[in-house]
Design a protein around this motif. Structure first.
Motif, mmCIF file in Angstrom:
data_model
loop_
_atom_site.group_PDB
_atom_site.id
_atom_site.type_symbol
_atom_site.label_atom_id
_atom_site.label_comp_id
_atom_site.label_asym_id
_atom_site.label_seq_id
_atom_site.Cartn_x
_atom_site.Cartn_y
_atom_site.Cartn_z
ATOM 1 N N ALA A 187 0.743 -1.155 0.084
ATOM 2 C CA ALA A 187 -0.081 0.170 0.612
ATOM 3 C C ALA A 187 0.672 1.788 0.033
ATOM 4 C CB ALA A 187 -0.931 0.573 1.029
ATOM 5 N N GLU A 188 1.878 1.177 0.747
ATOM 6 C CA GLU A 188 3.185 2.126 0.676
ATOM 7 C C GLU A 188 3.206 2.859 -0.497
ATOM 8 O OE1 GLU A 188 3.429 -0.552 1.966
ATOM 9 O OE2 GLU A 188 2.656 0.072 4.734
ATOM 10 N N ASP A 189 3.230 1.889 -1.268
ATOM 11 C CA ASP A 189 3.952 2.152 -3.503
ATOM 12 C C ASP A 189 2.830 2.934 -3.509
ATOM 13 O OD1 ASP A 189 4.903 -1.169 -3.766
ATOM 14 O OD2 ASP A 189 6.045 0.498 -3.107
ATOM 15 N N LEU A 190 1.326 3.274 -3.030
ATOM 16 C CA LEU A 190 0.256 4.300 -3.345
ATOM 17 C C LEU A 190 0.419 5.366 -3.507
ATOM 18 C CD1 LEU A 190 -2.146 1.910 -4.194
ATOM 19 C CD2 LEU A 190 -0.445 2.792 -5.619
ATOM 20 N N GLN A 191 1.553 5.992 -2.050
ATOM 21 C CA GLN A 191 1.355 7.182 -0.448
ATOM 22 C C GLN A 191 2.177 8.241 -1.361
ATOM 23 O OE1 GLN A 191 0.549 7.118 1.926
ATOM 24 N NE2 GLN A 191 -0.897 5.829 1.989
ATOM 25 N N PRO A 192 1.519 9.065 -1.049
ATOM 26 C CA PRO A 192 2.285 10.137 -1.993
ATOM 27 C C PRO A 192 3.138 10.646 -1.834
ATOM 28 C CG PRO A 192 0.479 11.259 -0.880
ATOM 29 C CD PRO A 192 0.042 9.370 -0.145
ATOM 30 N N ARG A 193 4.342 10.969 -2.752
ATOM 31 C CA ARG A 193 5.695 10.318 -3.103
ATOM 32 C C ARG A 193 6.768 10.956 -3.726
ATOM 33 N NH1 ARG A 193 3.304 6.940 -5.207
ATOM 34 N NH2 ARG A 193 3.436 5.927 -6.963
ATOM 35 N N VAL A 194 8.017 11.134 -3.381
ATOM 36 C CA VAL A 194 8.648 12.745 -4.553
ATOM 37 C C VAL A 194 8.759 10.661 -5.975
ATOM 38 C CG1 VAL A 194 10.690 12.840 -5.018
ATOM 39 C CG2 VAL A 194 9.944 12.890 -3.065
ATOM 40 N N LEU A 195 9.048 11.722 -7.190
ATOM 41 C CA LEU A 195 8.632 10.204 -8.550
ATOM 42 C C LEU A 195 10.190 10.769 -8.527
ATOM 43 C CD1 LEU A 195 5.577 10.927 -10.102
ATOM 44 C CD2 LEU A 195 5.845 9.349 -8.850
ATOM 45 N N ASP A 196 10.799 9.535 -9.235
ATOM 46 C CA ASP A 196 12.235 9.281 -10.357
ATOM 47 C C ASP A 196 11.931 9.217 -11.530
ATOM 48 O OD1 ASP A 196 14.004 9.374 -7.317
ATOM 49 O OD2 ASP A 196 12.994 7.428 -8.120
ATOM 50 N N GLY A 197 12.938 9.818 -11.978
ATOM 51 C CA GLY A 197 12.364 9.564 -14.211
ATOM 52 C C GLY A 197 11.829 10.296 -14.571
ATOM 53 N N LEU A 198 11.080 11.531 -14.242
ATOM 54 C CA LEU A 198 10.701 12.781 -14.699
ATOM 55 C C LEU A 198 10.840 13.786 -14.218
ATOM 56 C CD1 LEU A 198 7.786 13.075 -16.302
ATOM 57 C CD2 LEU A 198 6.487 13.122 -13.800
ATOM 58 N N GLY A 199 11.513 14.380 -15.824
ATOM 59 C CA GLY A 199 11.844 15.351 -15.496
ATOM 60 C C GLY A 199 13.025 15.875 -14.766
ATOM 61 N N ASP A 200 13.239 16.746 -13.414
ATOM 62 C CA ASP A 200 14.875 17.342 -12.419
ATOM 63 C C ASP A 200 13.874 17.242 -12.128
ATOM 64 O OD1 ASP A 200 16.414 18.367 -14.796
ATOM 65 O OD2 ASP A 200 15.665 20.218 -14.947
ATOM 66 N N ALA A 201 12.596 17.599 -11.609
ATOM 67 C CA ALA A 201 12.388 16.585 -9.979
ATOM 68 C C ALA A 201 11.081 17.098 -10.314
ATOM 69 C CB ALA A 201 12.070 17.994 -9.017
ATOM 70 N N ALA A 202 10.094 16.051 -9.127
ATOM 71 C CA ALA A 202 8.895 15.696 -9.762
ATOM 72 C C ALA A 202 8.132 15.131 -8.341
ATOM 73 C CB ALA A 202 8.914 14.733 -11.225
ATOM 74 N N PHE A 203 7.443 15.150 -7.504
ATOM 75 C CA PHE A 203 6.228 14.210 -6.904
ATOM 76 C C PHE A 203 4.770 14.336 -7.225
ATOM 77 C CE2 PHE A 203 5.099 19.207 -5.977
ATOM 78 C CZ PHE A 203 3.961 19.515 -5.466
ATOM 79 N N LEU A 204 4.163 12.742 -6.361
ATOM 80 C CA LEU A 204 2.962 12.675 -6.410
ATOM 81 C C LEU A 204 2.059 13.063 -5.068
ATOM 82 C CD1 LEU A 204 1.195 9.763 -8.326
ATOM 83 C CD2 LEU A 204 0.801 10.046 -6.384
ATOM 84 N N ASP A 205 1.290 13.346 -5.336
ATOM 85 C CA ASP A 205 0.068 13.606 -4.257
ATOM 86 C C ASP A 205 -1.179 13.238 -4.611
ATOM 87 O OD1 ASP A 205 -0.517 14.267 -1.668
ATOM 88 O OD2 ASP A 205 -1.528 16.637 -1.923
ATOM 89 N N ASP A 206 -1.614 12.364 -3.681
ATOM 90 C CA ASP A 206 -2.763 11.082 -3.857
ATOM 91 C C ASP A 206 -3.669 11.960 -2.545
ATOM 92 O OD1 ASP A 206 -5.287 9.635 -3.975
ATOM 93 O OD2 ASP A 206 -3.629 7.792 -4.805
ATOM 94 N N ALA A 207 -5.106 12.920 -2.692
ATOM 95 C CA ALA A 207 -6.563 12.944 -1.741
ATOM 96 C C ALA A 207 -7.359 12.354 -2.113
ATOM 97 C CB ALA A 207 -6.358 14.262 -1.557
ATOM 98 N N LEU A 208 -7.718 11.631 -0.521
ATOM 99 C CA LEU A 208 -9.728 10.967 -1.329
ATOM 100 C C LEU A 208 -10.553 12.408 -0.420
ATOM 101 C CD1 LEU A 208 -11.280 8.985 -1.936
ATOM 102 C CD2 LEU A 208 -10.408 7.843 0.118
ATOM 103 N N THR A 209 -11.723 12.543 -0.648
ATOM 104 C CA THR A 209 -11.752 12.966 0.384
ATOM 105 C C THR A 209 -13.320 13.309 -0.008
ATOM 106 O OG1 THR A 209 -10.454 15.517 -0.675
ATOM 107 C CG2 THR A 209 -12.307 16.314 -0.040
ATOM 108 N N ARG A 210 -13.901 13.012 1.295
ATOM 109 C CA ARG A 210 -15.383 13.253 1.113
ATOM 110 C C ARG A 210 -16.259 14.719 1.681
ATOM 111 N NH1 ARG A 210 -19.032 9.130 1.756
ATOM 112 N NH2 ARG A 210 -17.245 7.252 2.916
ATOM 113 N N ALA A 211 -17.201 14.937 0.669
ATOM 114 C CA ALA A 211 -17.735 16.057 0.550
ATOM 115 C C ALA A 211 -18.929 15.987 1.450
ATOM 116 C CB ALA A 211 -17.953 17.111 -0.183
ATOM 117 N N GLY A 212 -19.448 16.629 2.819
ATOM 118 C CA GLY A 212 -20.746 16.774 3.429
ATOM 119 C C GLY A 212 -21.269 14.464 2.512
#
Length: 268
Positions: A187-212
């Motif tokens: 499951a940790e592989d899907l956590q927000p994280r810094v990414l390698d091999g994409l441009g000079d620097a990259a990161f991924l964020d992942d947010a699950l939201t419930r609105a009302g």
């Protein structure tokens, strides 16, 4: 004969004054000044791509499954996208696409920002690196374990702001939970994280939201920098059923694939 020495003295005084009003000598004036500091290098990119044409139709069709179910006229309208309002298309541009189906709604937003340094001592690339670092810091990525088992610096996951136009009055916002994936995939592989091999620097964020009382929606954001351009991809899914949780693995894979395509487009 006393007149002659007086004339000689007067001539000497005039010659001394002609060296300069400040009394400096010709030798002093002829000395070269110190070397000028070299100007910082400009960035690689001087313009930005047309954002609403940056994503191929085949890719849009894959990212927005509901698109194929729309009448042809509506499909064309979705393919065109909606350009972001901007006052300087050489500095910042963006585009948005949205398609609904009986099962879900998906949104795609991309942004390009060209960073320019107005400090002659700071290059465009260095200034862009500073802007990117602020974005990564604001994402507050969770701490990552090093190969030795130690924990790198970091904080709890706080997702980036969802794209404009989405529900923001969230009752609950978390990092990936209830995700699905292939057996044996941590499951940790899907956590927000810094990414390698994409441009000079990259990161991924992942947010699950419930609105009302509405269904949960998940936004995967990929941000990367290449030279003096920063690219942001926001990819969101909101299922029709309240009980359904958007698949983190699928959204992340597709968002990363699109980010790679955009990086290749910039390199062309």
């Amino acid at each position: 004969m006393a007149y002659v020495p007086g004339v000689a003295l007067l001539a000497a005084l005039v010659a001394g004054c002609s060296a300069g009003s400040d009394g400096a000598t010709d030798d002093a004036d002829s000395k070269p000044g110190g070397p000028a500091a070299p100007a910082a290098q400009p960035g690689k990119y001087r313009t930005l791509p047309e954002p609403c044409r940056a994503v191929p139709r085949a890719t849009l069709k894959d990212l927005l499954p509901g698109l194929a179910e729309l009448p042809e006229e509506q499909q064309e309208k979705v393919y065109e996208g909606t350009a972001a309002v901007t006052y300087d298309t050489d500095r910042k541009v963006g585009c948005r696409w949205k398609a609904d189906s009986p099962d879900m709604s998906r949104n795609l937003v991309i942004d390009f920002e060209r960073v320019v340094s107005y400090d002659p001592a700071v290059s465009d690339d260095n200034r862009a690196a500073e802007v990117y670092t602020k974005k990564e810091t604001a994402a507050d990525l969770p701490a990552a374990a090093t190969p030795g088992g130690e924990t790198a610096t970091g904080g709890g996951s706080t997702p980036t702001t969802p794209p404009a136009g989405e529900n923001t009055g969230a009752d609950d916002t978390t990092a990936p939970t209830g995700t699905t994936g292939t057996p044996g995939t941590p499951a940790e592989d899907l956590q927000p994280r810094v990414l390698d091999g994409l441009g000079d620097a990259a990161f991924l964020d992942d947010a699950l939201t419930r609105a009302g009382s509405t269904a949960q929606h998940r936004t995967v954001s990929v941000v990367f920098r290449t030279s003096n351009v920063i690219v942001t991809v926001h990819y969101t899914e909101q299922p029709a059923l309240v009980t359904k949780v958007p698949d983190s693995k699928e959204l992340q894979e597709k968002a990363r694939a699109l980010a790679r395509k955009l990086a290749e487009t910039l390199s062309e």
